[in-house]
Write an enzyme that holds these catalytic residues in place. Structure first.
Site, mmCIF file in Angstrom:
data_model
loop_
_atom_site.group_PDB
_atom_site.id
_atom_site.type_symbol
_atom_site.label_atom_id
_atom_site.label_comp_id
_atom_site.label_asym_id
_atom_site.label_seq_id
_atom_site.Cartn_x
_atom_site.Cartn_y
_atom_site.Cartn_z
ATOM 1 N N ASN A 256 -6.091 -2.846 -7.050
ATOM 2 C CA ASN A 256 -5.050 -3.758 -7.542
ATOM 3 C C ASN A 256 -4.839 -4.831 -6.479
ATOM 4 O O ASN A 256 -4.231 -4.568 -5.448
ATOM 5 C CB ASN A 256 -3.759 -2.950 -7.784
ATOM 6 C CG ASN A 256 -2.571 -3.834 -8.119
ATOM 7 O OD1 ASN A 256 -2.727 -5.020 -8.419
ATOM 8 N ND2 ASN A 256 -1.375 -3.254 -8.057
ATOM 9 N N LYS B 150 -3.067 -7.464 -6.567
ATOM 10 C CA LYS B 150 -1.736 -8.100 -6.611
ATOM 11 C C LYS B 150 -1.911 -9.630 -6.523
ATOM 12 O O LYS B 150 -2.889 -10.154 -7.060
ATOM 13 C CB LYS B 150 -0.843 -7.539 -5.502
ATOM 14 C CG LYS B 150 -0.813 -6.006 -5.560
ATOM 15 C CD LYS B 150 0.247 -5.361 -4.715
ATOM 16 C CE LYS B 150 0.158 -3.850 -4.889
ATOM 17 N NZ LYS B 150 1.168 -3.127 -4.140
ATOM 18 N N HIS C 71 3.705 -1.318 -13.427
ATOM 19 C CA HIS C 71 3.643 -1.134 -11.963
ATOM 20 C C HIS C 71 5.064 -1.224 -11.402
ATOM 21 O O HIS C 71 5.892 -1.977 -11.924
ATOM 22 C CB HIS C 71 2.754 -2.214 -11.338
ATOM 23 C CG HIS C 71 2.481 -1.976 -9.889
ATOM 24 N ND1 HIS C 71 3.394 -2.312 -8.915
ATOM 25 C CD2 HIS C 71 1.445 -1.379 -9.254
ATOM 26 C CE1 HIS C 71 2.908 -1.947 -7.731
ATOM 27 N NE2 HIS C 71 1.724 -1.384 -7.908
ATOM 28 N N GLU D 113 6.248 -2.757 -9.022
ATOM 29 C CA GLU D 113 6.679 -4.133 -8.690
ATOM 30 C C GLU D 113 7.094 -4.887 -9.953
ATOM 31 O O GLU D 113 8.014 -5.709 -9.912
ATOM 32 C CB GLU D 113 5.548 -4.855 -7.930
ATOM 33 C CG GLU D 113 5.448 -4.334 -6.497
ATOM 34 C CD GLU D 113 4.050 -4.369 -5.895
ATOM 35 O OE1 GLU D 113 3.183 -5.102 -6.395
ATOM 36 O OE2 GLU D 113 3.837 -3.639 -4.891
ATOM 37 N N GLU E 63 2.617 6.797 -8.475
ATOM 38 C CA GLU E 63 2.756 6.029 -7.240
ATOM 39 C C GLU E 63 4.186 6.134 -6.731
ATOM 40 O O GLU E 63 5.077 5.413 -7.213
ATOM 41 C CB GLU E 63 2.458 4.552 -7.506
ATOM 42 C CG GLU E 63 1.066 4.277 -8.015
ATOM 43 C CD GLU E 63 0.663 2.827 -7.753
ATOM 44 O OE1 GLU E 63 -0.258 2.620 -6.970
ATOM 45 O OE2 GLU E 63 1.308 1.927 -8.303
ATOM 46 N N GLY F 269 2.456 0.159 -0.059
ATOM 47 C CA GLY F 269 2.415 -0.919 0.923
ATOM 48 C C GLY F 269 3.161 -0.609 2.207
ATOM 49 O O GLY F 269 3.394 -1.500 3.027
ATOM 50 N N SER G 105 -0.613 3.530 -0.418
ATOM 51 C CA SER G 105 -1.247 3.540 0.908
ATOM 52 C C SER G 105 -2.508 4.410 0.973
ATOM 53 O O SER G 105 -2.734 5.096 1.965
ATOM 54 C CB SER G 105 -0.232 3.948 1.982
ATOM 55 O OG SER G 105 0.831 3.008 2.031
HETATM 56 P P1 PGA Z 1 -0.873 0.060 -1.591
HETATM 57 O O1 PGA Z 1 -0.492 -0.355 -3.100
HETATM 58 O O2 PGA Z 1 -2.220 0.768 -1.674
HETATM 59 O O3 PGA Z 1 -0.954 -1.232 -0.839
HETATM 60 O O4 PGA Z 1 0.183 0.970 -1.107
HETATM 61 C C1 PGA Z 1 -0.698 0.527 -4.170
HETATM 62 C C2 PGA Z 1 -0.217 -0.102 -5.456
HETATM 63 O O5 PGA Z 1 0.793 -0.807 -5.451
HETATM 64 O O6 PGA Z 1 -0.829 0.097 -6.510
#
Ligand code: PGA
Length: 259
Positions: free
Chosen positions: A12, A14, A102, A104, A174, A180, A220
């Site tokens: 992903n 983003k 997601h 976000e 998640e 992140g 992560s």
């Molecule tokens: P990250 O993001 O691997 O940077 O923690 C995962 C995600 O948001 O799908």
């Protein structure tokens, strides 16, 4: 990962990478992955909308078996929805996977379960596979409410969808506190929550669908922790953010079984 479920490793991106950068990373990735990797895992990448056409062209002209994905879409076919992209438009670009709900999108853009459910249905209607994201905040985890949250996100996200369609879907567990942040759930925690999520799918759609649906872990994931997470019984792949922006890191995650 259970033997009958082929893992799906998804990148992903983003809001990163313009279309020139996207082409470059896809080409680098294609040099690093081989037939054995594609045989062992499905691999999808989810660039921003502006990159999709360029990435599709590279994947198809160079016959790279990476599957094209999108990060979200609207649930309507068309209309006065400034700034939005419809599932039909994605299908035309040969998009195979669409991330839906997601954290976000939920937290920053206010998407709620009802809208997310409409999107899951719209994606399925267009013969694409939704990756339905669920996960708890740190406050919910500390208050022992993580499972309650996951259960309601799964029940609401899958409302009104037939068992067979549910079995073809992907759920990404998640935990929001791990996205992140560099903080990863322990393999045992991630396994426990993914097994719980599978149980929720079984409650909604029966044992067969629960046993077939793929459940990714996200938050992560990096080359150093991929193998210990992805070899857990109920974890069938990863949704990777930060580490997918570097072809070398992402391909090392895809090759987790060789670590
Ligand atoms: P990250 O993001 O691997 O940077 O923690 C995962 C995600 O948001 O799908």
């Amino acid at each position: 990962m259970a033997a009958s479920r082929k893992p799906l490793i998804s990148g992903n991106w983003k809001m990163h990478m313009n279309h020139f950068e996207a082409i470059q990373i896809v080409q680098t990735l294609s040099y690093q992955l081989d037939e054995n990797d594609y045989g062992a895992c499905d691999v999808s990448i989810h660039p921003p909308f502006t990159d999709l056409r360029s990435v599709q062209t590279v994947l198809e002209s160079d016959r790279i078996p990476v599957l094209l994905g999108a990060q979200h879409c609207h649930f309507e076919e068309k209309g006065a929805f400034t700034g939005e992209v419809s599932p039909g438009m994605l299908e035309k670009l040969n998009v195979k996977y669409v991330i839906v709900g997601h954290s976000e999108r939920r937290e920053v853009f206010g998407e709620e379960d009802e809208m997310i459910n409409a999107k899951v249905k719209a994606v399925l209607k267009h013969s694409m596979t939704p990756i339905l994201c669920v996960g708890e905040t740190i406050e919910e985890r500390e208050a022992d409410k993580a499972q309650e949250k996951i259960q309601s996100q799964i029940q609401n996200g899958l409302k009104g969808i037939g068992k067979e369609r549910i079995s073809s879907m992907v759920i990404a567990y998640e935990p929001i506190w791990a996205i992140g942040t560099g903080m990863t759930a322990t393999p045992a925690d991630a396994q426990e929550m993914c097994a719980f999520a599978r149980g929720c799918v079984k409650d909604v759609a029966g044992n067969a669908a629960g046993d077939t649906i793929r459940i990714q872990y996200g938050g992560s994931v990096k080359p150093v922790n991929a193998a210990e997470l992805l070899t857990q019984e109920d974890i069938d792949g990863a949704l990777v953010g930060g580490a997918s922006l570097d072809a070398e890191n992402f391909s090392r995650i895809v090759k987790y079984r060789l670590h």
